[in-house]
Design an enzyme around this catalytic site. Structure first.
Site, PDB file in Angstrom:
ATOM      1  N   ARG A 121      29.737  24.692 -37.990  1.00 46.13           N
ATOM      2  CA  ARG A 121      30.990  24.511 -37.003  1.00 46.13           C
ATOM      3  C   ARG A 121      31.008  23.020 -36.422  1.00 46.13           C
ATOM      4  NH1 ARG A 121      29.046  28.875 -32.937  1.00 46.13           N
ATOM      5  NH2 ARG A 121      27.176  28.225 -33.906  1.00 46.13           N
TER       6      ARG A 121
ATOM      7  N   HIS B 127      32.124  34.555 -37.842  1.00 41.54           N
ATOM      8  CA  HIS B 127      31.194  35.024 -38.986  1.00 41.54           C
ATOM      9  C   HIS B 127      32.008  35.854 -39.991  1.00 41.54           C
ATOM     10  CE1 HIS B 127      28.282  35.368 -35.247  1.00 41.54           C
ATOM     11  NE2 HIS B 127      28.046  34.226 -36.033  1.00 41.54           N
TER      12      HIS B 127
ATOM     13  N   SER C 191      28.506  33.399 -30.575  1.00 41.74           N
ATOM     14  CA  SER C 191      28.369  34.735 -30.085  1.00 41.74           C
ATOM     15  C   SER C 191      27.892  34.366 -28.539  1.00 41.74           C
ATOM     16  CB  SER C 191      27.243  35.232 -30.631  1.00 41.74           C
ATOM     17  OG  SER C 191      27.514  35.557 -32.132  1.00 41.74           O
TER      18      SER C 191
HETATM   19  P1  ADP Z   1      21.588  32.398 -35.489  1.00 39.51           P
HETATM   20  O1  ADP Z   1      20.986  33.474 -34.488  1.00 39.51           O
HETATM   21  O2  ADP Z   1      20.848  32.508 -36.807  1.00 39.51           O
HETATM   22  O3  ADP Z   1      22.234  31.232 -34.757  1.00 39.51           O
HETATM   23  P2  ADP Z   1      24.253  33.440 -35.522  1.00 39.51           P
HETATM   24  O4  ADP Z   1      24.611  34.877 -35.618  1.00 39.51           O
HETATM   25  O5  ADP Z   1      24.344  32.682 -34.270  1.00 39.51           O
HETATM   26  O6  ADP Z   1      22.901  33.251 -36.034  1.00 39.51           O
HETATM   27  O7  ADP Z   1      25.193  32.944 -36.673  1.00 39.51           O
HETATM   28  C1  ADP Z   1      24.835  33.138 -37.985  1.00 39.51           C
HETATM   29  C2  ADP Z   1      25.781  32.228 -38.766  1.00 39.51           C
HETATM   30  O8  ADP Z   1      26.806  32.104 -38.622  1.00 39.51           O
HETATM   31  C3  ADP Z   1      25.060  30.829 -38.749  1.00 39.51           C
HETATM   32  O9  ADP Z   1      25.225  30.094 -39.849  1.00 39.51           O
HETATM   33  C4  ADP Z   1      26.014  30.094 -37.839  1.00 39.51           C
HETATM   34  O10 ADP Z   1      26.485  28.761 -37.928  1.00 39.51           O
HETATM   35  C5  ADP Z   1      27.478  30.760 -38.454  1.00 39.51           C
HETATM   36  N1  ADP Z   1      28.486  30.791 -37.249  1.00 39.51           N
HETATM   37  C6  ADP Z   1      28.463  31.233 -35.939  1.00 39.51           C
HETATM   38  N2  ADP Z   1      29.658  31.032 -35.240  1.00 39.51           N
HETATM   39  C7  ADP Z   1      30.390  30.722 -36.367  1.00 39.51           C
HETATM   40  C8  ADP Z   1      31.895  30.325 -36.415  1.00 39.51           C
HETATM   41  N3  ADP Z   1      32.512  30.411 -35.183  1.00 39.51           N
HETATM   42  N4  ADP Z   1      32.228  29.868 -37.501  1.00 39.51           N
HETATM   43  C9  ADP Z   1      31.573  29.934 -38.552  1.00 39.51           C
HETATM   44  N5  ADP Z   1      30.504  29.894 -38.566  1.00 39.51           N
HETATM   45  C10 ADP Z   1      29.662  30.552 -37.590  1.00 39.51           C
END
Ligand code: ADP
Length: 151
Positions: free
Chosen positions: A92, A19, A130
């Site tokens: 991803r 993130h 996460s």
């Molecule tokens: P949600 O609950 O909307 O899935 P997340 O907290 O899991 O939210 O993720 C928010 C954003 O971050 C999403 O666009 C997700 O694709 C992106 N994201 C999650 N993990 C990664 C990562 N390792 N690298 C890049 N982007 C990520």
């Protein structure tokens, strides 16, 4: 002046290096980025909304361009409310792509003036999620390689 504001929405339970990488790489594209935590009362979180928001604020305390907020309801409605014209998401893999494409298309139907902008995840963070970080923490493992350092 019309500021270029992007909303980076998510649950961020917890906020990972993946993130943080997306947010930092998006900084040159926008005047400000609002990291916005969606409040979903149906979902069980590891950390409270307050804890997650404070953690992200601490990570970015040296960045004036970055704000942290929370919202209820649809992400695009929140974008309209704060006058943000961009919605930032990270990609991803193909699973993210399929899911995100549908959401982006539907969001465009609802509010065409809010443009979704995707950044490709950096290769070193492609497997970070996460969900897996929560598992590591739950089982007493060391999740620090996946969590951004606080200045
Ligand atoms: P949600 O609950 O909307 O899935 P997340 O907290 O899991 O939210 O993720 C928010 C954003 O971050 C999403 O666009 C997700 O694709 C992106 N994201 C999650 N993990 C990664 C990562 N390792 N690298 C890049 N982007 C990520």
């Amino acid at each position: 002046m019309n500021l270029r504001t992007a909303v980076f929405p998510g649950s961020f339970d917890p906020f990972t290096v993946g993130h943080a990488d997306i947010v930092k790489r998006a900084l040159p594209l926008f005047d400000q980025i609002v990291i916005a935590l969606g409040e979903n009362s149906q979902k069980k979180y590891m950390n409270t909304l307050e804890e997650r928001m404070n953690n992200i604020r601490a990570i970015f305390k040296d960045y004036d361009q970055i704000q942290v907020d929370s919202f209820k309801g649809l992400t695009v409605d929140y974008c309209k409310k704060i006058d943000a014209r961009f919605l930032l998401r990270g990609l991803r893999n193909t699973a993210d792509f399929e899911y995100e494409r549908n959401i982006a298309n539907m969001n465009r139907e609802i509010h065409p003036e809010v443009e979704t902008v995707f950044l490709m995840c950096s290769p070193q963070h492609v497997s970070v999620s996460s969900t897996i970080v929560r598992e590591i923490i739950k089982h007493g493992g060391d999740a620090s390689p996946f969590l951004p350092v606080k200045p």
